[in-house]
Scaffold this motif. Sequence first.
Motif, PDB file in Angstrom:
ATOM      1  N   THR A 174      38.237   6.560  12.216  1.00 50.49           N
ATOM      2  CA  THR A 174      39.330   5.988  11.412  1.00 50.49           C
ATOM      3  C   THR A 174      39.775   4.638  11.982  1.00 50.49           C
ATOM      4  O   THR A 174      39.942   3.659  11.252  1.00 50.49           O
ATOM      5  CB  THR A 174      40.536   6.960  11.409  1.00 50.49           C
ATOM      6  OG1 THR A 174      40.059   8.256  11.067  1.00 50.49           O
ATOM      7  CG2 THR A 174      41.606   6.516  10.448  1.00 50.49           C
ATOM      8  N   GLU A 175      39.945   4.598  13.285  1.00 49.32           N
ATOM      9  CA  GLU A 175      40.386   3.346  13.919  1.00 49.32           C
ATOM     10  C   GLU A 175      39.314   2.257  13.786  1.00 49.32           C
ATOM     11  O   GLU A 175      39.621   1.083  13.585  1.00 49.32           O
ATOM     12  CB  GLU A 175      40.666   3.585  15.413  1.00 49.32           C
ATOM     13  CG  GLU A 175      41.902   4.428  15.672  1.00 49.32           C
ATOM     14  CD  GLU A 175      41.974   4.986  17.101  1.00 49.32           C
ATOM     15  OE1 GLU A 175      43.042   5.483  17.473  1.00 49.32           O
ATOM     16  OE2 GLU A 175      40.963   4.948  17.837  1.00 49.32           O
ATOM     17  N   ALA A 176      38.056   2.674  13.893  1.00 45.25           N
ATOM     18  CA  ALA A 176      36.960   1.705  13.817  1.00 45.25           C
ATOM     19  C   ALA A 176      36.902   1.060  12.432  1.00 45.25           C
ATOM     20  O   ALA A 176      36.768  -0.167  12.306  1.00 45.25           O
ATOM     21  CB  ALA A 176      35.637   2.401  14.134  1.00 45.25           C
ATOM     22  N   VAL A 177      37.029   1.887  11.403  1.00 41.74           N
ATOM     23  CA  VAL A 177      36.951   1.365  10.031  1.00 41.74           C
ATOM     24  C   VAL A 177      38.131   0.440   9.754  1.00 41.74           C
ATOM     25  O   VAL A 177      37.975  -0.648   9.188  1.00 41.74           O
ATOM     26  CB  VAL A 177      36.880   2.537   9.018  1.00 41.74           C
ATOM     27  CG1 VAL A 177      37.097   2.047   7.597  1.00 41.74           C
ATOM     28  CG2 VAL A 177      35.544   3.260   9.160  1.00 41.74           C
ATOM     29  N   TYR A 228      27.903   4.880  11.627  1.00 40.96           N
ATOM     30  CA  TYR A 228      27.566   5.016  10.204  1.00 40.96           C
ATOM     31  C   TYR A 228      28.685   4.464   9.328  1.00 40.96           C
ATOM     32  O   TYR A 228      28.450   3.679   8.413  1.00 40.96           O
ATOM     33  CB  TYR A 228      27.272   6.483   9.871  1.00 40.96           C
ATOM     34  CG  TYR A 228      26.815   6.680   8.457  1.00 40.96           C
ATOM     35  CD1 TYR A 228      25.586   6.186   8.028  1.00 40.96           C
ATOM     36  CD2 TYR A 228      27.620   7.345   7.533  1.00 40.96           C
ATOM     37  CE1 TYR A 228      25.161   6.356   6.713  1.00 40.96           C
ATOM     38  CE2 TYR A 228      27.199   7.519   6.218  1.00 40.96           C
ATOM     39  CZ  TYR A 228      25.971   7.022   5.816  1.00 40.96           C
ATOM     40  OH  TYR A 228      25.570   7.185   4.520  1.00 40.96           O
ATOM     41  N   ALA A 229      29.899   4.864   9.648  1.00 39.40           N
ATOM     42  CA  ALA A 229      31.038   4.409   8.843  1.00 39.40           C
ATOM     43  C   ALA A 229      31.206   2.894   8.952  1.00 39.40           C
ATOM     44  O   ALA A 229      31.481   2.210   7.960  1.00 39.40           O
ATOM     45  CB  ALA A 229      32.305   5.119   9.308  1.00 39.40           C
ATOM     46  N   VAL A 230      31.011   2.361  10.148  1.00 40.68           N
ATOM     47  CA  VAL A 230      31.171   0.907  10.335  1.00 40.68           C
ATOM     48  C   VAL A 230      30.041   0.170   9.611  1.00 40.68           C
ATOM     49  O   VAL A 230      30.272  -0.873   8.980  1.00 40.68           O
ATOM     50  CB  VAL A 230      31.223   0.549  11.843  1.00 40.68           C
ATOM     51  CG1 VAL A 230      31.111  -0.949  12.066  1.00 40.68           C
ATOM     52  CG2 VAL A 230      32.516   1.074  12.460  1.00 40.68           C
ATOM     53  N   ALA A 231      28.835   0.720   9.650  1.00 41.55           N
ATOM     54  CA  ALA A 231      27.712   0.086   8.945  1.00 41.55           C
ATOM     55  C   ALA A 231      28.037  -0.060   7.461  1.00 41.55           C
ATOM     56  O   ALA A 231      27.806  -1.112   6.863  1.00 41.55           O
ATOM     57  CB  ALA A 231      26.440   0.913   9.125  1.00 41.55           C
ATOM     58  N   ARG A 232      28.597   0.973   6.878  1.00 38.30           N
ATOM     59  CA  ARG A 232      28.934   0.915   5.441  1.00 38.30           C
ATOM     60  C   ARG A 232      30.014  -0.122   5.187  1.00 38.30           C
ATOM     61  O   ARG A 232      29.972  -0.863   4.209  1.00 38.30           O
ATOM     62  CB  ARG A 232      29.385   2.295   4.967  1.00 38.30           C
ATOM     63  CG  ARG A 232      28.247   3.308   5.037  1.00 38.30           C
ATOM     64  CD  ARG A 232      28.666   4.642   4.544  1.00 38.30           C
ATOM     65  NE  ARG A 232      28.961   4.583   3.107  1.00 38.30           N
ATOM     66  CZ  ARG A 232      28.979   5.653   2.325  1.00 38.30           C
ATOM     67  NH1 ARG A 232      28.718   6.837   2.819  1.00 38.30           N
ATOM     68  NH2 ARG A 232      29.260   5.556   1.051  1.00 38.30           N
TER      69      ARG A 232
END
Length: 253
Positions: A17-20, A48-52
């Motif tokens: 969550t923090e990364a996104v 994965y979430a950051v890649a998106r």
Amino acid sequence: MRIPLLAGNWKMYKTVTEAVEFVRGLKEALAGVQGVEVAVCPPFTALYAVARELEGSNIVLGAQNMHRAEEGAYTGEISPVMLKEIGCRYVILGHSERRQYFGESDEDVNAKVKAALKHGLVPIVCVGERLEEREAGHTERVVGAQVRRSLAGLSGTELAGLVVAYEPVWAIGTGRTASPEDAQQVNAFIRCLLAEMGGQEAARQVRIQYGGSVKPENAAELLGQPDIDGALVGGASLKVDSFGAIVRAALRE
Ligand SMILES: O=C[C@H](O)COP(=O)(O)O
């Protein structure tokens, strides 16, 4: 002309969550920025979430480590194939914290570098001396041996395409930065060594970063040195304001 690479090594910080949330802010802060390359290296769980979230932006993705094998019974490990599939361009290898806490040797780093290249990942290979080594006047001997062993057996073309990060261990997370002159001297030494190993053209192309307490206040002077082609940033890469300011300092240079 070498394009500076500003890479944020988040280490073991930030949940998904923090990364996104961070990356959304960084994209906004760096919208339209050109002429430098910006990478973020989150923990594996957030890749994965950051890649998106990074799709279509001017920020690329890196990982902080990987295993040398493509797959296998290596509990807890992540392979180059997995990183490539998820969208990583870079992988940090041989960071001093990996060497110190997880016993990674130059030979381990060398095997990982070769595996990364085989799978189309660009290694960011970290080298650097400890405080007692610097004080004993052994910086070039220590860093030289790390470079030779970690990058042994690579062709000139392979050397040209990778990134070396000079990170004096005593400057990491301590607030104590190498002076721009000292950092330049070691980076120039590494470039000479790479010329011996892979030829002048490889040495001209390879990017050599500096890392160790880089912050907005010292970034411009460090990045203004002729052999410093960007920064590997730890603590100051965790806040949009400070990382954004470091990227902008590189633009000024
Ligand atoms: O990979 C980054 C380095 O370890 C530098 O960390 P730092 O900027 O917190 O000193």
